[in-house]
Motif scaffolding. Structure first.
Motif, mmCIF file in Angstrom:
data_model
loop_
_atom_site.group_PDB
_atom_site.id
_atom_site.type_symbol
_atom_site.label_atom_id
_atom_site.label_comp_id
_atom_site.label_asym_id
_atom_site.label_seq_id
_atom_site.Cartn_x
_atom_site.Cartn_y
_atom_site.Cartn_z
ATOM 1 N N HIS A 244 0.807 -1.224 0.000
ATOM 2 C CA HIS A 244 0.000 0.000 0.000
ATOM 3 C C HIS A 244 0.846 1.284 0.000
ATOM 4 N N VAL B 2 0.974 -5.416 -5.961
ATOM 5 C CA VAL B 2 -0.353 -5.340 -5.376
ATOM 6 C C VAL B 2 -0.814 -6.777 -5.096
ATOM 7 N N HIS C 122 -3.376 -8.612 -4.663
ATOM 8 C CA HIS C 122 -4.407 -9.410 -5.339
ATOM 9 C C HIS C 122 -4.039 -9.755 -6.781
ATOM 10 N N ASP D 6 -7.733 -7.686 3.788
ATOM 11 C CA ASP D 6 -7.906 -6.641 2.784
ATOM 12 C C ASP D 6 -9.216 -6.954 2.073
ATOM 13 N N HIS E 121 -10.402 -6.492 -0.809
ATOM 14 C CA HIS E 121 -10.416 -7.002 -2.187
ATOM 15 C C HIS E 121 -9.838 -8.408 -2.332
ATOM 16 N N SER F 170 -3.903 -0.682 -10.310
ATOM 17 C CA SER F 170 -4.685 -1.272 -9.208
ATOM 18 C C SER F 170 -5.010 -2.747 -9.435
ATOM 19 N N CYS F 171 -5.512 -3.366 -8.352
ATOM 20 C CA CYS F 171 -5.883 -4.782 -8.420
ATOM 21 C C CYS F 171 -7.131 -5.011 -9.252
ATOM 22 N N CYS G 134 0.120 0.023 -4.605
ATOM 23 C CA CYS G 134 -1.263 0.510 -4.651
ATOM 24 C C CYS G 134 -1.285 1.998 -4.972
ATOM 25 N N CYS H 247 -4.338 4.642 -5.778
ATOM 26 C CA CYS H 247 -5.651 4.003 -5.665
ATOM 27 C C CYS H 247 -6.335 4.358 -4.358
ATOM 28 N N LEU H 248 -5.569 4.432 -3.274
ATOM 29 C CA LEU H 248 -6.166 4.763 -1.975
ATOM 30 C C LEU H 248 -5.694 6.125 -1.479
ATOM 31 N N ASN I 245 -11.273 0.654 -8.088
ATOM 32 C CA ASN I 245 -12.574 0.134 -7.695
ATOM 33 C C ASN I 245 -13.403 1.019 -6.769
ATOM 34 N N ARG J 246 -11.233 9.373 -1.468
ATOM 35 C CA ARG J 246 -10.541 8.101 -1.709
ATOM 36 C C ARG J 246 -9.129 8.298 -2.288
HETATM 37 S S1 SF4 Z 1 -8.018 -1.601 -4.004
HETATM 38 FE FE1 SF4 Z 1 -6.294 -0.284 -4.370
HETATM 39 S S2 SF4 Z 1 -5.404 -0.040 -2.323
HETATM 40 FE FE2 SF4 Z 1 -6.698 -1.850 -2.222
HETATM 41 S S3 SF4 Z 1 -5.357 -3.581 -2.707
HETATM 42 FE FE3 SF4 Z 1 -6.301 -2.911 -4.633
HETATM 43 S S4 SF4 Z 1 -4.809 -1.492 -5.509
HETATM 44 FE FE4 SF4 Z 1 -4.325 -1.723 -3.354
#
Ligand code: SF4
Lengths: 167, 420
Positions: B66, B102, B104, B123, B125, B299-300, B360, B363-364, B382, B388
């Motif tokens: 992250h 990342v 995932h 997490d 996701h 991102s994932c 990440c 993304c966050l 997502n 965010r």
């Molecule tokens: S949603 Fe974004 S912050 Fe969460 S694991 Fe996936 S890439 Fe990382």
């Protein structure tokens, strides 16, 4: 864990997500005493400083949606909030809260009628809520056995370590 | 009455008791994951227990993704904690920066999560892996500590909503558009505590990346897990990666679904989620003029190799609009290397995008592209909740990689056909 809770209510809306409860940029903190400073920062700065131990959060639908961050219920619990009452909860937030011994109650009726600041009393065992300010009583379905055990042991880890864990 | 794929897999993971929707079960866990945000809390819990006996040390991955490469001192201290814990306890899968990505995207790629598994991750996701035909769900740090102590997790067996898609997707629409459309249809409430099973001929035609995209966003509907029955495409993806034996399961023909929804998607156009909810979705043609400051491709959800390729095809030979920043982040080292070798990163660099290391990141709203007050971004990720990706007064729109790339060129949210 006390089975009778008394305190003032703080009211929030629908779909309060974990980014609002504790923004992601503070997630490099882990100490409850640090996290609590940023609780609900996007909506109400310095929220925790206004909360008295025992107070309750009241919220609409889907409270705690979004990420799995346990930082969210940890910060809520660290502020002194004793319980959250909402119309519905997001799934991961729900388990995280019980896992750290923070009880959550689903009771749409009181959420509709309560005003912020109302004094309320909750009996966790009997499933009763009394709005002292409005002199009105509500009930909620009793907790499932597992959830009650998690509350009584103040969370999953003490419960596991007690050797009494069962489903 | 038969079982859904989710009930069947959960059934394989309990030693006693009935696996019926609505019931609590104690299930054994095949694999676990935690990251630089969630693992420190797990580690603190475990280290507070005198003589804690930790199980499954070869069944957990610790992935600092992250805030890495460490964005500040606090992040560095957190990763130090993970590293030390991994070393002290002999954890097999700790991914150091350079080998991390990342989570995932990394775990499926490394063959650590497999069809038929029960996977939990600190997490939300974690539900992404359902695309492989496993039950995979996000939990909290305490859950993970509990699973490391007992090897098990408490779960409420979910009811399943069956989603059936028919029709061939038009050019410029992908798994992302299917899931955004579905989120709009389901809303925020219908799926809470439930499982989403994605089925139908359209799903069978999707490659693995698009299946991952769909399961990734099951949590945005509030679902416990998203799942897709495994098939030859799954087998092709997993066979050379799998680190353990695996099993394919399917829903019985007489399985009980709480609800079935059918979608004909042959006329579906690209979908865009508007602030501040992933279910606040519109057709791209209904959007009007929405100027943007930043584009994030990564991102994932949509940073997979095929996603980068789609975006590169749209942007090839063009430049990012003057007032726009395009940030491209391949989510894992393997995807980075493949994109590098195949000239995809060069396409982005020539278009004047910035290419970040696997993380990440934006993304966050963590680092490497945080938004200021009043700024607007379109992102392939997502979530688009308030704040965010940065300031509470910034806005995030969610879309597929082709739309994101086209928007970077045009400078407002644009249909890919405008630039191709
Ligand atoms: S949603 Fe974004 S912050 Fe969460 S694991 Fe996936 S890439 Fe990382």
């Amino acid at each position: 864990m006390e089975m009778i809770i008394k305190g003032k209510s703080w009211k929030f809306g629908d779909n309060i997500d974990t980014d609002v409860i504790i923004p992601a940029r503070y997630l490099n903190l882990t100490e409850p005493s640090e996290l609590v400073k940023y609780l609900f920062e996007p909506l109400r700065e310095n929220f925790a400083s206004m909360v008295k131990t025992g107070d309750l959060l009241i919220a609409g639908e889907n409270f705690g949606c979004g990420s799995s961050r346990e930082h969210a219920p940890i910060a809520i619990k660290a502020s002194g909030i004793s319980c959250v009452i909402a119309k519905s909860f997001a799934r991961i937030f729900y388990r995280n809260s019980f896992n750290i011994g923070l009880p959550l109650i689903i009771c749409p009726d009181i959420v509709e009628e309560i005003e912020e600041g109302d004094e309320i009393e909750v009996d966790l065992k009997r499933g009763e809520i009394f709005n002292q300010t409005k002199e009105k009583e509500y009930s909620f379905p009793p907790f499932e056995k597992l959830m009650m055990n998690l509350i009584e042991h103040n969370g999953l880890i003490p419960y596991l370590l007690s050797g009494k864990f069962s489903i | 009455m038969g079982c859904t794929i989710t009930e069947k897999i959960l059934g394989k993971h309990v030693s006693k008791g009935e696996v019926k929707s609505g019931k609590h079960i104690l299930a054994s866990v095949d694999f676990m994951v935690a990251n630089d945000i969630t693992a420190p809390i797990t580690i603190d819990i475990l280290e507070d227990i005198p003589n804690a006996k930790i199980k499954g040390l070869d069944r957990i991955a610790l992935v600092p993704d992250h805030f890495t490469p460490n964005k500040d001192i606090k992040s560095a201290e957190n990763v130090k904690k993970l590293r030390k814990f991994a070393r002290d306890y002999g954890i097999k899968y700790f991914f150091e920066t350079g080998r991390a990505g990342v989570e995932h995207c990394l775990l499926p790629e490394k063959g650590l999560v497999l069809p038929g598994d029960l996977v939990i991750g600190a997490d939300s996701h974690t539900c992404t892996y359902g695309a492989l035909g496993c039950v995979s769900t996000g939990v909290g740090s305490t859950d993970l500590a509990g699973a490391l102590l007992s090897g098990k997790i408490w779960i409420k067996v979910p009811e399943t909503i069956k989603l059936e898609y028919t029709g061939k997707l038009k050019k410029w629409t992908y798994g992302k558009d299917l899931i955004l459309m579905t989120l709009k249809d389901l809303g925020d409430k219908v799926s809470i505590y439930r499982s989403l099973e994605f089925t139908g001929e359209t799903i069978s035609d999707l490659n693995m990346s698009q299946r991952f995209t769909m399961c990734n966003m099951a949590v945005e509907a509030g679902a416990k897990n998203g799942i897709i029955s495994p098939d030859e495409i799954t087998e092709e993806y997993i066979k050379d990666r799998a680190k353990r034996p695996y099993n394919f399961y399917y829903s019985d023909s007489d399985a009980e679904f709480v609800e079935t929804r059918r979608y004909d998607v042959s006329e579906l156009e690209p979908q865009v989620a508007l602030p501040f909810s992933p279910s606040n979705v519109k057709n791209i043609s209904d959007l009007g003029e929405i100027k943007i400051d930043q584009v994030f491709i990564g991102s994932c959800t949509n940073g997979w190799y095929e996603d980068l390729k789609i975006a590169a095809e749209v942007i090839k030979g063009k430049k990012v609009a003057d007032h726009v920043r395009l940030i491209v982040i391949p989510p894992t080292p393997e995807i980075y290397l493949k994109a590098l070798r195949n000239g995809i990163l060069e396409v982005f660099a020539k278009a004047e995008a910035v290419i970040g290391p696997p993380t990440c990141g934006p993304c966050l709203g963590g680092h490497l592209g945080v938004l200021g007050a009043g700024e607007r971004a379109i992102s392939t990720s997502n979530r688009n909740f308030v704040g965010r990706m940065g300031h509470y007064k910034s806005e995030v729109y969610l879309a597929n990689p082709a739309v994101a790339a086209a928007s970077a060129v045009v400078g407002r949210i644009a249909h890919p056909k405008e630039v191709n």
